[in-house]
Motif scaffolding. Sequence first.
Motif, PDB file in Angstrom:
ATOM      1  N   CYS A  31       0.844  -1.191   0.000  1.00  0.00           N
ATOM      2  CA  CYS A  31       0.000   0.000   0.000  1.00  0.00           C
ATOM      3  C   CYS A  31       0.889   1.253   0.000  1.00  0.00           C
ATOM      4  N   CYS A  33      -0.455   4.476   0.384  1.00  0.00           N
ATOM      5  CA  CYS A  33      -1.238   5.627   0.840  1.00  0.00           C
ATOM      6  C   CYS A  33      -0.407   6.489   1.806  1.00  0.00           C
ATOM      7  N   CYS A  36       0.349   4.938   5.233  1.00  0.00           N
ATOM      8  CA  CYS A  36       1.408   3.924   5.224  1.00  0.00           C
ATOM      9  C   CYS A  36       2.780   4.586   5.080  1.00  0.00           C
ATOM     10  N   HIS A  97      -7.075   3.031   4.004  1.00  0.00           N
ATOM     11  CA  HIS A  97      -6.040   2.893   2.967  1.00  0.00           C
ATOM     12  C   HIS A  97      -6.585   3.130   1.561  1.00  0.00           C
TER      13      HIS A  97
HETATM   14 ZN   LIG Z   1      -1.980   2.307   3.371  1.00  0.00          ZN
END
Ligand SMILES: [Zn+2]
Length: 237
Positions: A31, A33, A36, A97
């Motif tokens: 991920c 995003c 993260c 997310h």
């Molecule tokens: Zn994420």
Amino acid sequence: MEIRNVMEDAVKTVVEEIFATEEKERRMGYCTCDQCRLDVACYVLNRVKPEYIVSSRGLAYSEKEGLDKVQRRADVISLIQEGWAKVSHTPRDTSDHLVSKAPSSDHDGPVYNFPTVMGRVFDGRTFAPLGEGVVRILVGGAEVEMLDPNWQNPFVLAGATGGTFIFWPKPLPAKEGEGERKYTFEIKVEVPGLETLSHYIEMDLSPERTARLDFSLQRVHKIPDLYLFPAGQSEDD
Ligand SMILES: [Zn+2]
């Protein structure tokens, strides 16, 4: 005099590079995003030795010493991968997310853009990062709206990120011809069993032509570490 941790800039830069590559190539399937990205940066920063310098000499120093040492860069990259594998596979309950969703602005015209606001909270008795409780960002006692739903306010402290919290206030419209404005934000930390703490930050902001919606770890307003104590106890005890 301002003291800076050289490793912070160095780590942020490498995290940005690696996330940008993954966004393009999608080789690891992790991920990418904002949440993260921050979790990974915090994961690494909590595991590398900080290197403090006085900021006036910072630039020259960080270019020369920063992550030039090949081994150190390799260590940071390996920590990024380790942290990313962890946070990417244990999404926070409170964050969904939303990788593809770009933040949007419902306003055309000049705005006050805010940096992301980041800090850490610790138990003042043990110096351990706090892994539970909530942190809020308020203006005039009211919760500040975040840029998009990936950003929480209140922010729920989670053990894995070492007492780190982060906010990204939504840009606010400015009137045509309006000048600099002073904003006072209250960071309010509430943890069960400890005395509630409020920390105030002031920002002088000039309007900009458009809302900044692209996320960068480089535009982070870092606040000093905050320490919480049981009710009735102060740092002087
Ligand atoms: Zn994420």
